[in-house]
Structures are given as C-alpha cells and as structure tokens.
Scaffold this motif. Structure first.
Motif, short mmCIF file in Angstrom:
data_model
loop_
_atom_site.label_atom_id
_atom_site.label_comp_id
_atom_site.label_asym_id
_atom_site.label_seq_id
_atom_site.Cartn_x
_atom_site.Cartn_y
_atom_site.Cartn_z
N THR A 50 -0.68 -4.23 3.53
CA THR A 50 -1.90 -4.39 4.31
C THR A 50 -2.42 -5.81 4.11
OG1 THR A 50 -2.41 -2.06 4.00
CG2 THR A 50 -4.21 -3.46 4.72
N GLN B 223 5.10 -0.32 3.25
CA GLN B 223 3.93 -0.77 4.00
C GLN B 223 3.10 -1.70 3.14
OE1 GLN B 223 1.47 2.40 5.50
NE2 GLN B 223 2.88 2.88 7.15
N VAL C 23 -2.24 -3.00 8.99
CA VAL C 23 -1.12 -2.37 8.30
C VAL C 23 0.19 -2.89 8.89
CG1 VAL C 23 0.03 -0.18 7.77
CG2 VAL C 23 -2.48 -0.31 7.79
N THR D 239 0.81 -1.21 0.00
CA THR D 239 0.00 0.00 0.00
C THR D 239 0.84 1.27 0.00
OG1 THR D 239 -0.26 -0.33 2.38
CG2 THR D 239 -2.06 -1.04 1.00
#
Length: 125
Positions: free
Chosen positions: A107, A105, A113, A91
């Motif tokens: 998810t 990052q 997250v 993400t």
C-alpha cells in the motif's frame, strides 16, 4: 521489475451487472468466470479488469480495497525480497492462491493498494 501485464481490480456489489456493462459497452470479454470474481480482457493494450464480489462481512479497514492496481511480474520471490529490503509497506505477504497465482500486496502512502502477481502453473502429477 519486469511488468508483463496490468490489471485493475474493482470490488463491486453485483459482479454480473458490472461484467455486462464492460462487455456490452466497452468491448471487454469474459476471460475467466468464478463464483466470486470475473476476469475481463481485451485484445488491445487495455489493462485487464478483475471484478471482485464485495463481501458484507468485510468491514472498512479490513484490507479489502474497492480498487486494486495489479501488475503481473516475473520472479515475484525476488521482487518480494527487494521490497522487504527497501522497507515497502507490505500489507499482504507473499502467498500462493489455490488457482495458481503467487500474490503480494503493498500500500502506498495514500492508501492505494498495489498487488504483484505471478502465475505459476501447478506441478503436473
């Protein structure tokens, strides 16, 4: 993947108040204080805590999560490549933060997250 430390990042309205709570009641110490965040640590095996200032300009769904589980890793570029090849839901792509961290990052299917970070000291000039 070689995880070397773990951090739970919490987005809060009052960073100073949360920092006082964790340091007064749970034995954490302030390891790094910045205008927008405070990093808390302990000398035992507890995960580090990162308190992030909630922004009123960050609407729901903007990618600014209330809880982020963060793992410091080695060779983040290789991990990023592996995750992309595996089709992980990335993400926030791999990028460099001004204070020296490389960050990516992803998810999970339930919206959790996960952040991978690697500290790469700035080149000496």
């Amino acid at each position: 993947m070689n995880i070397i430390t773990s951090t739970v990042a919490l987005t809060v309205a009052d960073v100073a108040a949360s920092s006082r709570f964790f340091t007064s009641h749970l034995g954490f110490r302030e390891a790094l204080v910045h205008a927008e965040f405070v990093a808390l640590s302990r000398d035992d095996g507890a995960a580090d805590i990162l308190l992030l200032q909630r922004s009123l300009e960050s609407p729901p769904g903007s990618g600014f999560a209330d809880v982020i589980v963060s793992f410091a890793v080695t060779d983040i570029a290789a991990e990023y490549g592996r995750l992309r090849a595996e089709g992980a839901n990335i993400t926030v792509p791999l990028h460099h933060e001004p204070w020296g961290e490389w960050v990516v990052q992803l998810t999970d299917p339930n919206g959790v997250v996960i952040q991978l970070v690697e500290w790469i000291p700035p080149a000496q000039g």
